[in-house]
Motif scaffolding. Structure first.
Motif, PDB file in Angstrom:
ATOM      1  N   LEU A   1       0.934  -1.115   0.310  1.00 29.08           N
ATOM      2  CA  LEU A   1       0.184  -0.007  -0.070  1.00 29.08           C
ATOM      3  C   LEU A   1       1.206   1.605  -0.102  1.00 29.08           C
ATOM      4  O   LEU A   1       0.779   1.969  -0.643  1.00 29.08           O
ATOM      5  N   LEU A   2       2.013   1.890   0.696  1.00 29.38           N
ATOM      6  CA  LEU A   2       2.569   2.487   0.920  1.00 29.38           C
ATOM      7  C   LEU A   2       3.789   2.955   0.131  1.00 29.38           C
ATOM      8  O   LEU A   2       4.157   4.058  -0.888  1.00 29.38           O
TER       9      LEU A   2
ATOM     10  N   SER B   1       3.075   1.945  -3.078  1.00 28.16           N
ATOM     11  CA  SER B   1       2.009   2.295  -4.234  1.00 28.16           C
ATOM     12  C   SER B   1       1.861   3.562  -4.290  1.00 28.16           C
ATOM     13  O   SER B   1       1.860   4.414  -4.781  1.00 28.16           O
ATOM     14  N   MET B   2       1.886   4.200  -2.822  1.00 31.58           N
ATOM     15  CA  MET B   2       2.124   5.828  -2.739  1.00 31.58           C
ATOM     16  C   MET B   2       2.966   6.430  -2.962  1.00 31.58           C
ATOM     17  O   MET B   2       3.535   7.370  -3.683  1.00 31.58           O
TER      18      MET B   2
ATOM     19  N   GLN C   1       4.356   7.513  -6.435  1.00 36.58           N
ATOM     20  CA  GLN C   1       3.697   8.636  -7.140  1.00 36.58           C
ATOM     21  C   GLN C   1       3.927   9.777  -6.452  1.00 36.58           C
ATOM     22  O   GLN C   1       3.924  10.832  -6.467  1.00 36.58           O
TER      23      GLN C   1
ATOM     24  N   LEU D   1      11.638   7.821  -0.115  1.00 37.72           N
ATOM     25  CA  LEU D   1      10.220   7.743   0.577  1.00 37.72           C
ATOM     26  C   LEU D   1       9.596   6.629   1.933  1.00 37.72           C
ATOM     27  O   LEU D   1       9.835   6.226   2.624  1.00 37.72           O
TER      28      LEU D   1
ATOM     29  N   ILE E   1      11.260   5.155   5.344  1.00 35.17           N
ATOM     30  CA  ILE E   1      10.863   7.379   5.687  1.00 35.17           C
ATOM     31  C   ILE E   1       9.033   6.480   6.389  1.00 35.17           C
ATOM     32  O   ILE E   1       8.670   6.461   7.473  1.00 35.17           O
ATOM     33  N   LEU E   2       8.344   5.604   5.632  1.00 37.38           N
ATOM     34  CA  LEU E   2       7.120   6.342   5.770  1.00 37.38           C
ATOM     35  C   LEU E   2       6.848   4.639   6.537  1.00 37.38           C
ATOM     36  O   LEU E   2       5.447   4.699   7.613  1.00 37.38           O
ATOM     37  N   LEU E   3       7.759   3.609   6.027  1.00 35.47           N
ATOM     38  CA  LEU E   3       6.606   1.942   5.811  1.00 35.47           C
ATOM     39  C   LEU E   3       7.346   1.910   7.408  1.00 35.47           C
ATOM     40  O   LEU E   3       6.377   1.698   8.646  1.00 35.47           O
TER      41      LEU E   3
ATOM     42  N   VAL F   1       5.232   2.573  10.850  1.00 26.80           N
ATOM     43  CA  VAL F   1       3.897   1.835  11.273  1.00 26.80           C
ATOM     44  C   VAL F   1       4.093   0.325  10.943  1.00 26.80           C
ATOM     45  O   VAL F   1       3.227  -0.594  11.415  1.00 26.80           O
TER      46      VAL F   1
ATOM     47  N   VAL G   1      -5.941   5.249  -3.579  1.00 25.56           N
ATOM     48  CA  VAL G   1      -3.766   5.411  -3.749  1.00 25.56           C
ATOM     49  C   VAL G   1      -3.679   5.267  -5.245  1.00 25.56           C
ATOM     50  O   VAL G   1      -2.963   5.740  -5.833  1.00 25.56           O
TER      51      VAL G   1
END
Lengths: 232, 238
Positions: free
Chosen positions: B164-165, B167-168, B171, B178, B181-183, B186, B235
């Motif tokens: 999920l992250l 695929s964000m 983009q 990124l 850092i996002l993953l 969480v 997303v």
């Protein structure tokens, strides 16, 4: 430009006064704690700022969900306001907590559930801003932001539970008796006044900041639209 | 064709076609990987390098090995995983494949689950190669059914959120940096639970100590698969 609503102006002044009174209560009115001494006074603002951080955290998650349901950019502005406030206040709470922890726990930092969870929330929100910065299209930025706050809002409580499965040394001041050895204490009546007043004052401050920040977001969007109009 | 049948065929594909779409997306990825082997070889070499670095960073002698093996393994999987996830979504984005996939008359969640399955397959393949190598290098037997179960559950949770992250992340402008850092913030619960449960199996801890971590992993897997399923539409929406 719209003038600032007078309710908001009043709220600004009230917030300032409440902050002043709360500072007085915490630093002068509340009795000095017998074991920990003066440093315990940090506690009133520590809990109150952490509380504001929590409020912002919950507001961010909820407005993220509402944005995804409605697609109204207004909720994106609410969400970003909540995230910003939560980020700042959790940071203040962590710094205040460290100041208290150094003499009481004899360390600035420990990997306790609450500390770690607060730190991870900070990291999630910093990642949130990095994510937003990398996207030009406002709709997509809002959608991705909302999805990420939602994922964060669900993962943070699970993180808390996961770390809680380890042993914790963070005192639970309200409710339990066994925490005294870890820096917990029983509040006297005067302490309770200072404590609940700080909670109340910071809740009002939260509402005030929240409102101001949402208003700022709305104005920033308007400026953006006007700029586009001029360029065309 | 009447209008009602038209809407049924375009908006509500039959159940079997949903599964077929998932299988098609997953198969497309696996077939492409089978021919290029770009992703797997990168993940694999990277994993071995991470283990090499840990070997010298932690001085993995017999005494320390017992306590840190699970941590080393999961750090390796987490780092190699981001490499794979990033690449797997980046190839979709680069050649406009994602737009093609989105045009297909299938439920968008089928695309998500297809990608999850292929990403999971890549991760499990890498893990299946890293485990015996680690076992040989450090003379520890990692092939215990309990540990394999933990690795499966941990990978499912990691890939469910990661897909999920990713695929964000692809983009955005800063897509190369990124994703981790996002993953990572969480996915912390998965890593904690997986490290604890693996460590429990490796040190022979009683089942009562391991079970809470397994439950946590299962709960995380279910919750985040459900969330990703619900929000994936937002997303990939254009």
């Amino acid at each position: 430009m719209q003038a600032k609503p007078s309710t908001l102006k009043v709220l600004d002044v009230v917030s300032l006064i409440l902050l002043g009174i709360s500072t007085y209560l915490a630093l002068v009115f509340a009795p000095t704690e017998a074991v920990m001494g003066e440093v315990q006074r940090v506690f009133y603002f520590h809990v109150a700022t952490a509380w504001v951080g929590m409020l912002g955290f919950m507001a961010a998650g909820v407005s993220g969900i509402i944005y995804l349901r409605t697609g109204d950019l207004k909720w994106d502005r609410v969400e970003i306001a909540a995230v910003e406030i939560s980020l700042v206040f959790f940071f203040i709470a962590i710094v205040l907590g460290s100041i208290w922890a150094r003499p009481v726990w004899n360390t600035w930092w420990t990997w306790d559930p609450r500390l770690t969870t607060a730190a991870i929330t900070q990291l999630i929100y910093i990642a949130y801003f990095m994510l937003r910065q990398g996207i030009e299209d406002p709709d997509r930025r809002a959608r991705f932001g909302a999805v990420y706050t939602l994922v964060g809002a669900v993962s943070v409580p699970i993180t808390f539970m996961a770390i809680r499965l380890f042993r914790t040394i963070h005192p639970v001041v309200i409710g339990t008796e066994s925490a005294e050895a870890q820096g917990g204490f029983n509040m006297t009546a005067d302490m309770r006044v200072a404590f609940f007043f700080a909670l109340f004052a910071f809740t009002v401050i939260f509402v005030d900041l929240f409102w101001n920040r949402i208003r700022m977001g709305t104005l920033a969007d308007k400026v953006e639209q006007l700029k586009l109009k001029v360029m065309q | 064709m009447t209008e009602s049948t038209l809407t049924t065929t375009t908006h509500r594909p039959a159940k079997s076609s949903f599964w077929k779409a998932i299988a098609a997306v997953a198969w497309k990825d696996l077939a492409a990987e089978l021919r290029s082997r770009e992703l797997l070889s990168a993940m694999l070499v990277f994993s071995l390098l991470v283990i090499l670095i840990f070997n010298f960073a932690l001085e993995l002698d017999i005494a320390t090995r017992r306590s840190v093996t699970s941590g080393v393994l999961w750090s390796t999987f987490a780092f190699a995983g981001t490499l794979g996830l990033n690449r797997s979504m980046a190839i979709e984005k680069d050649r406009g494949c994602l737009d093609g996939l989105l045009l297909a008359p299938v439920d968008r969640s089928a695309i998500y689950f297809g990608k999850v399955i292929s990403n999971l397959a890549f991760m499990l393949i890498v893990e299946a190669i890293v485990l015996p190598i680690y076992s040989v290098l450090y003379n520890t037997n990692l092939f215990q059914p309990g540990l394999l179960l933990v690795i499966l559950l941990g990978s499912v949770g990691y890939v469910a959120v990661g897909t999920l992250l990713a695929s964000m992340a692809v983009q955005t402008r800063t897509r190369d940096v990124l994703l981790p850092i996002l993953l990572f913030p969480v996915v912390v619960p998965v890593l904690i639970a997986a490290v604890k449960a693996s460590g429990g199996y490796l040190t022979g801890a009683p089942m009562t100590d391991i079970l809470p971590w397994l439950n946590l992993l299962i709960a995380y897997d279910v919750i985040f698969t459900a969330i990703a399923f619900m929000v994936f539409d937002y997303v990939v929406e254009e």
